[in-house]
Design an enzyme around this catalytic site. Structure first.
Site, PDB file in Angstrom:
ATOM      1  CE  LYS A 280      -3.866  -1.921   2.672  1.00 15.71           C
ATOM      2  NZ  LYS A 280      -4.917  -1.714   1.673  1.00 15.71           N
ATOM      3  CD  GLU A 352      -5.575  -8.158   3.564  1.00 10.84           C
ATOM      4  OE1 GLU A 352      -5.435  -7.650   2.438  1.00 10.84           O
ATOM      5  OE2 GLU A 352      -6.211  -7.601   4.486  1.00 10.84           O
ATOM      6  NE  ARG A 354     -10.719  -9.944  -1.871  1.00  9.51           N
ATOM      7  CZ  ARG A 354     -11.001  -9.033  -2.794  1.00  9.51           C
ATOM      8  NH1 ARG A 354     -11.249  -9.391  -4.038  1.00  9.51           N
ATOM      9  NH2 ARG A 354     -11.044  -7.755  -2.473  1.00  9.51           N
TER      10      ARG A 354
HETATM   11  N1  BES Z   1      -8.097  -3.837   4.449  1.00 10.70           N
HETATM   12  C1  BES Z   1      -8.263  -3.427   3.104  1.00 10.70           C
HETATM   13  C2  BES Z   1      -9.579  -2.672   2.868  1.00 10.70           C
HETATM   14  C3  BES Z   1      -9.717  -1.355   3.574  1.00 10.70           C
HETATM   15  C4  BES Z   1      -9.390  -0.176   2.933  1.00 10.70           C
HETATM   16  C5  BES Z   1     -10.223  -1.286   4.849  1.00 10.70           C
HETATM   17  C6  BES Z   1      -9.552   1.029   3.568  1.00 10.70           C
HETATM   18  C7  BES Z   1     -10.387  -0.073   5.488  1.00 10.70           C
HETATM   19  C8  BES Z   1     -10.049   1.089   4.844  1.00 10.70           C
HETATM   20  C9  BES Z   1      -8.242  -4.650   2.181  1.00 10.70           C
HETATM   21  O1  BES Z   1      -7.456  -5.705   2.602  1.00 10.70           O
HETATM   22  C10 BES Z   1      -7.708  -4.195   0.876  1.00 10.70           C
HETATM   23  O2  BES Z   1      -6.566  -3.849   0.841  1.00 10.70           O
HETATM   24  N2  BES Z   1      -8.536  -4.204  -0.158  1.00 10.70           N
HETATM   25  C11 BES Z   1      -8.135  -3.785  -1.449  1.00 10.70           C
HETATM   26  C12 BES Z   1      -8.647  -4.802  -2.435  1.00 10.70           C
HETATM   27  C13 BES Z   1      -8.074  -4.629  -3.814  1.00 10.70           C
HETATM   28  C14 BES Z   1      -6.590  -4.969  -3.818  1.00 10.70           C
HETATM   29  C15 BES Z   1      -8.816  -5.545  -4.757  1.00 10.70           C
HETATM   30  C16 BES Z   1      -8.754  -2.416  -1.700  1.00 10.70           C
HETATM   31  O3  BES Z   1      -9.876  -2.179  -1.254  1.00 10.70           O
HETATM   32  O4  BES Z   1      -8.088  -1.594  -2.311  1.00 10.70           O
HETATM   33 ZN    ZN Z   2      -7.115  -5.858   4.643  1.00 14.26          ZN
HETATM   34 MN    MN Z   3      -5.443  -5.499   1.960  1.00 19.58          MN
END
Ligand code: BES
Ligand code: ZN
Ligand code: MN
Length: 507
Positions: A280, A352, A354
């Site tokens: 990230k 991750e 899921r």
């Molecule tokens: N934990 C994140 C989702 C999230 C984002 C929670 C912001 C709270 C605040 C999750 O694991 C994630 O990184 N999701 C990605 C999925 C993508 C790679 C398909 C996302 O939402 O960008």
């Molecule tokens: Zn996450």
């Molecule tokens: Mn994630």
């Protein structure tokens, strides 16, 4: 923790006092007695403050007479609209307005005893704070409120009504503590240990090590964990409360007998989500300490159910991992085999949650054959794009369960908004090399393709399995105060699911 007590209605002549006034209504009961004591000073002050009793409006009178430090009037809104939820909000406003007092009194004598109890719940929820790491707060800046006495028409009845609410408040606080902790303190192993402390409430708690999970074949969950120096855990919590209906008052047996048709709650517990090798961006990454809020809510919910001795058999299962990039981390393109036997091409290591849920959900169904499964997860940023911070996304394969959740959301103020599922979305996670991939084609419908992925681990081949998925990414953490939630960890889901259980699943 705020101590709430109930006492007979008699006008205090000193200290701090909060009272409630409905829209366009004159003070009644203790509020009227106070106005008389102040020779009309309350009604004069309220008129000067243009206080109309609108919902959430507050007016503070400082030292209005010898002995009184402050009197706070709180608007209730239309008297006919008063609900348990609006009583909680009024209680929350009272706690906020009284936070600089060590102890205070609330006049709730004109409310039904049940609603006076909800005032107490709202006050306690708002008074929550997480300040264990602050060693230099100046005394004058420190919130002090430790004891609230509610003056009630029927204190005994209010006390009885408050007992289960207090258990729910404890569950909410337990969750908020977990979610607030930084990731260097709250590792998967430590979170599992904290869940285990709930055995004192009569829960049966089992902790699974990476070895245990490897033996079971949890390739999806363990793939996420493999880049971290912190070991993964799965925690299985069981509450056997249904049998209590035969022998009221008796503590349910710890384990031993087989659960009959339990209900099951599953939580995503990523104690920190860096994204892994699909890392990230730096800005805001600290938020990912609360990527275990789904699991946190499941743990707090189990505490609430056990604490109020809910007449239900319930399972809470959480998958706990840390998602880190390292030389041992999972790579984009890796293929893993899940507990269900299905294979997954991991195209993005940041998707991750899921992967963790896939194994835990399949295991839950296989081991417990529950009546329903509800999972909670801070799963996608896309759900925040879609719904903001007002509703959690609700995905379900069962209309009755979805409707029950929507109703519980309205009753508790933890709103859920139903989103679609369907074959056209499901197709998007087909993989060329494995049974599925862990992301859809693009960003479009990102929360839905995530839900479709999870649905592939709910087995409906040999009969229906009601399942609901709550994407709580927008709801787990609040940037600002609201009536019953100070900014920070919300514990979203604890009250929602406790209400669902109380309204539909207790014997
Ligand atoms: N934990 C994140 C989702 C999230 C984002 C929670 C912001 C709270 C605040 C999750 O694991 C994630 O990184 N999701 C990605 C999925 C993508 C790679 C398909 C996302 O939402 O960008
Ligand atoms: Zn996450
Ligand atoms: Mn994630």
């Amino acid at each position: 923790m705020l101590d709430i007590a109930f006492a007979k209605a008699a006008l205090p002549k000193s200290g701090a006092l909060a009272l409630f006034i409905a829209e366009a209504a004159a003070p009644t009961g203790l509020a009227a007695a106070l106005d008389e004591h102040l020779a009309g000073g309350l009604t004069r002050a309220l008129a000067a403050a243009k206080f109309t009793g609108k919902k959430g409006q507050t007016a503070t009178l400082l030292a209005p007479a010898e002995g009184f430090t402050r009197i706070v009037a709180i608007g209730l809104g239309k008297a006919t609209d008063l609900t348990a939820r609006s009583a909680e909000q009024a209680g929350g406003h009272a706690a906020a307005a009284l936070k600089s007092e060590e102890s205070a009194t609330i006049a709730a004598d004109e409310l039904p005893p049940e609603l006076a109890a909800h005032i107490g719940l709202g006050a306690r929820l708002r008074a929550y704070r997480f300040d264990i790491y602050r060693t230099t707060i100046k005394p004058e800046d420190k919130p002090k409120l430790a004891k609230l006495t509610l003056l009630a028409a029927d204190p005994a009845k209010s006390r009885t009504a408050y007992a289960p609410l207090q258990a729910v408040a404890y569950g909410v606080e337990f969750t908020r503590d977990l979610v607030s902790e930084p990731a260097n303190i709250l590792t998967p192993a430590i979170m599992a240990d904290r869940a285990e402390t709930l055995e004192s409430l009569g829960l049966k708690v089992e902790i699974f090590s990476p070895k245990d999970m490897a033996k079971l074949g949890f390739g999806a969950l363990l793939g996420v964990a493999q880049g971290s120096a912190e070991e993964a855990r799965m925690v299985v919590m069981q509450w056997h409360g249904a049998a209590q209906s035969e022998k009221p008052g008796e503590k349910p047996a710890k384990g031993g007998k087989k659960l009959k048709n339990p209900i099951a709650f599953i939580g995503k517990g990523v104690t920190f989500d860096t994204g892994g090798i699909s890392i990230k961006p730096a800005a805001g990454m600290e938020d990912m300490k609360w990527d275990m809020a789904g699991a946190g809510a499941v743990v707090g919910l189990m505490a609430a159910l056990a604490g109020r001795k809910a007449r239900v058999d319930a399972i809470g299962i959480v998958g706990l991992v840390e998602n880190m990039p390292s030389g041992t981390a999972q790579r984009p393109g890796d293929v893993v085999k899940s507990y269900s036997g299905q294979t997954i091409e991991v195209l993005n290591t940041d998707a991750e949650g899921r992967l963790v849920l896939a194994d835990v959900i399949a295991y839950t169904q296989k081991r417990f054959a529950p009546r329903f499964m509800i999972d909670l997860a801070t799963l996608t940023g896309a759900i925040i794009v879609g719904l903001g911070h007002e509703y959690a996304g609700l995905f379900a394969n069962d209309d009755a369960l979805a409707d029950q959740l929507i109703a519980a959301g309205k009753a508790t103020g933890e709103g859920v908004w139903r989103m679609p599922l369907g074959d056209a979305y499901d197709k998007q996670i087909n993989s060329d090399i494995a049974d599925m991939k862990n992301i859809g084609g693009g960003r479009a419908g990102g929360s839905i393709t995530a839900a479709q992925f999870i649905q592939r681990f709910v087995d409906t081949k040999s009969g229906p399995m009601p399942w609901a998925h709550l994407d709580i990414a927008g709801m787990a953490w609040a940037a600002k105060d609201s009536p019953t939630t100070p900014k920070g960890a919300t514990a979203f889901g604890v009250r929602l699911l406790d209400c669902l259980v109380a309204d539909h699943y207790e014997s």
